[in-house]
Design a protein around this motif. Structure first.
Motif, PDB file in Angstrom:
ATOM      1  N   LEU A   1       9.663  -8.343  43.618  1.00 12.08           N
ATOM      2  CA  LEU A   1      11.078  -7.976  43.619  1.00 12.08           C
ATOM      3  C   LEU A   1      11.464  -7.232  44.888  1.00 12.08           C
ATOM      4  N   LEU A   2      10.551  -6.400  45.387  1.00 12.73           N
ATOM      5  CA  LEU A   2      10.837  -5.653  46.610  1.00 12.73           C
ATOM      6  C   LEU A   2      11.056  -6.593  47.787  1.00 12.73           C
ATOM      7  N   GLU A   3      10.257  -7.640  47.874  1.00  7.54           N
ATOM      8  CA  GLU A   3      10.427  -8.604  48.963  1.00  7.54           C
ATOM      9  C   GLU A   3      11.769  -9.332  48.829  1.00  7.54           C
ATOM     10  N   ILE A   4      12.150  -9.645  47.597  1.00 13.52           N
ATOM     11  CA  ILE A   4      13.449 -10.284  47.368  1.00 13.52           C
ATOM     12  C   ILE A   4      14.579  -9.297  47.663  1.00 13.52           C
ATOM     13  N   TYR A   5      14.414  -8.070  47.218  1.00 15.04           N
ATOM     14  CA  TYR A   5      15.414  -7.020  47.422  1.00 15.04           C
ATOM     15  C   TYR A   5      15.718  -6.833  48.912  1.00 15.04           C
ATOM     16  N   GLN A   6      14.703  -6.888  49.717  1.00 12.31           N
ATOM     17  CA  GLN A   6      14.880  -6.692  51.162  1.00 12.31           C
ATOM     18  C   GLN A   6      15.668  -7.823  51.811  1.00 12.31           C
TER      19      GLN A   6
ATOM     20  N   ASP B   1      26.052  -5.807  50.947  1.00  8.20           N
ATOM     21  CA  ASP B   1      27.066  -5.611  49.922  1.00  8.20           C
ATOM     22  C   ASP B   1      26.720  -6.320  48.615  1.00  8.20           C
ATOM     23  N   TRP B   2      25.452  -6.668  48.441  1.00  2.54           N
ATOM     24  CA  TRP B   2      25.005  -7.352  47.219  1.00  2.54           C
ATOM     25  C   TRP B   2      24.319  -6.389  46.266  1.00  2.54           C
ATOM     26  N   LYS B   3      24.182  -6.855  44.998  1.00  6.57           N
ATOM     27  CA  LYS B   3      23.409  -6.143  43.990  1.00  6.57           C
ATOM     28  C   LYS B   3      22.313  -7.056  43.453  1.00  6.57           C
TER      29      LYS B   3
ATOM     30  N   GLY C   1      15.765   0.607  44.816  1.00  2.51           N
ATOM     31  CA  GLY C   1      16.789   1.224  45.655  1.00  2.51           C
ATOM     32  C   GLY C   1      18.183   1.139  45.079  1.00  2.51           C
ATOM     33  N   ASP C   2      19.169   1.532  45.898  1.00  4.10           N
ATOM     34  CA  ASP C   2      20.545   1.699  45.451  1.00  4.10           C
ATOM     35  C   ASP C   2      21.230   0.384  45.081  1.00  4.10           C
ATOM     36  N   LYS C   3      20.716  -0.737  45.556  1.00 10.60           N
ATOM     37  CA  LYS C   3      21.360  -2.031  45.266  1.00 10.60           C
ATOM     38  C   LYS C   3      20.799  -2.702  44.028  1.00 10.60           C
TER      39      LYS C   3
END
Length: 425
Positions: free
Chosen positions: A201-206, A211-213, A244-246
């Motif tokens: 998920l972290l790799e996807i999150y990055q 401006d996305w969630k 993180g925040d997103k």
């Protein structure tokens, strides 16, 4: 088929007198309680519920699927169907796509089709719970949680592709639901599976635009029946906090064990600013995906009561609202119209709760009065208020009656054929 203003006007005309009488009577009573009816209408109008692309066709079970005919077999047809729903209820101005069931082939044509019916694109949903026809590796034993790094990489790249597709359409969120889990003790390591999921998920999150969630869904069981990696709101919340925040938790009303207090979950997540969105449905036993409000309307109201309180008392961002249902008995579009109405009705009921009196009852340990205040709001028939909000927006006073009077399903069958089937499950 496209619903025009003339269609709406002709379907509304026979209902106008009786609706006006019911609405005026209700409005007078609400005003006597000190409520601003016009402000209530504006809030109800502002609540827009996204329609999932996969809910526009007849759903299925493990035992069969019984199509009703005229289903949308292309993405453009799905968009047009959402346009029909929105024209009727003025409450469903976006569609949520499931990839790879609905990968656009011509983005310009898709965007033009959406603009023609006043539809935008809500969150995009990834799919790593089933293997695709040309897939080189299998998700049989998991995707983002899989012990095999090459399979995790495949799932990660799929989610990144979904983000890129969403960017082209104007979406602003990625929804991730994992089927990953185990059906037998000893099948996998709980800790390793969770760690693999977090790192994936972290790799996807990055990869998320600024401006996305990321909306992280959870589910206690199915398709695995011993453990699910993201099994509850706490695990989703844990991952969202670490990412993180997103990143936010997404609440699916059907994804809970029996008697779970969902409204308490909502209150906690809003307090922490981590409630990202909803998948609305209803259930009797588990993830039944029944019509919203058909089984537990009071629970739905209590959930919205916490949402309305949270809007006033927390800084939680506005959640993404979407229906998530799949069934094989009703006309899918009628079901969606009924679901949206139930959602807006529960919201309206929550808006008229006397919050000052409720807080006083809570502070004074007056348990009976607290119950009276909530049940008074819930038992107030606010259907005329919801209908008036739709009428003022240019929609049908009775969307489902208009749907039937205009013979929408019959027309779609004539246009598409009785054997037309939607993509997806």
């Amino acid at each position: 088929m496209k619903i025009t203003t003339d269609h709406i006007h002709s379907s509304n005309k026979p209902l106008e007198i009786s609706h006006a009488r019911e609405f005026n009577f209700l409005a007078e009573n609400l005003e006597k309680k000190g409520l601003n009816v016009e402000a209530l209408i504006q809030k109800i109008q502002a609540l827009q519920i996204a329609i999932p692309s996969w809910a526009l066709g007849t759903g299925g079970t493990r035992f069969g699927r019984f199509s009703g005919g005229g289903e949308p077999s292309t993405l453009i047809q799905k968009i047009q169907d959402v346009g029909i729903l929105h024209a009727l209820n003025r409450s469903s101005d976006s569609i949520s796509l499931h990839i790879p069931w609905d990968i656009p082939q011509d983005y310009d044509a898709i965007l033009q089709a959406a603009a023609e019916v006043e539809i935008s694109f809500d969150a995009v949903n990834s799919n790593t719970f089933q293997d695709q026809a040309d897939q080189s590796l299998s998700y049989k034993f998991g995707s983002l949680a899989n012990n095999d790094k090459s399979i995790r990489k495949l799932a990660i790249e799929h989610n990144k592709e979904v983000i890129r597709i969403g960017e082209k359409l104007g979406s602003k969120a990625l929804t991730v639901w994992l089927a990953d889990g185990s059906s037998f003790p000893g099948q996998h390591s709980f800790r390793k599976a969770l760690q693999n999921t977090y790192e994936s998920l972290l790799e996807i999150y990055q990869e998320l635009p600024s401006d996305w969630k990321m909306l992280i869904e959870y589910k206690p069981y199915e398709p695995y029946f011993y453990s699910t990696v993201i099994s509850d709101w706490g695990t989703s919340f844990l991952l969202a906090n670490k990412l993180g925040d997103k990143a936010f938790t997404l609440v699916d009303l059907g994804h809970h064990l029996p008697n779970t207090n969902i409204e308490q979950i909502v209150a906690t997540l809003m307090t922490e600013g981590k409630l990202g969105g909803f998948h609305f449905n209803d259930s009797k036993y588990g993830d039944d995906d029944l019509t919203v409000g058909s089984i537990k309307p009071y629970q739905l109201f209590l959930i919205f009561n916490e949402l309305v309180t949270g809007f006033e008392e927390t800084s939680n961002p506005t959640p993404a609202w979407m229906i998530d249902a799949s069934h094989n008995l009703k006309d899918p579009m009628e079901d969606l119209l009924q679901s949206v109405e139930a959602i807006k009705l529960a919201y309206a009921q929550a808006l008229i709760v006397d919050r000052k009196s409720l807080e006083a009852a809570q502070d004074g340990q007056d348990v009976g009065q607290g119950q009276e205040i909530l049940q008074d709001a819930f038992r107030t028939d606010l259907r005329p208020l919801v209908r008036e909000s739709i009428r003022q927006s240019g929609g049908a006073i009775s969307p489902i009656q208009s749907y039937r009077d205009l013979k929408v399903r019959e027309t779609l069958i004539k246009e598409r054929g009785k054997d037309s089937k939607a993509s997806g499950l």
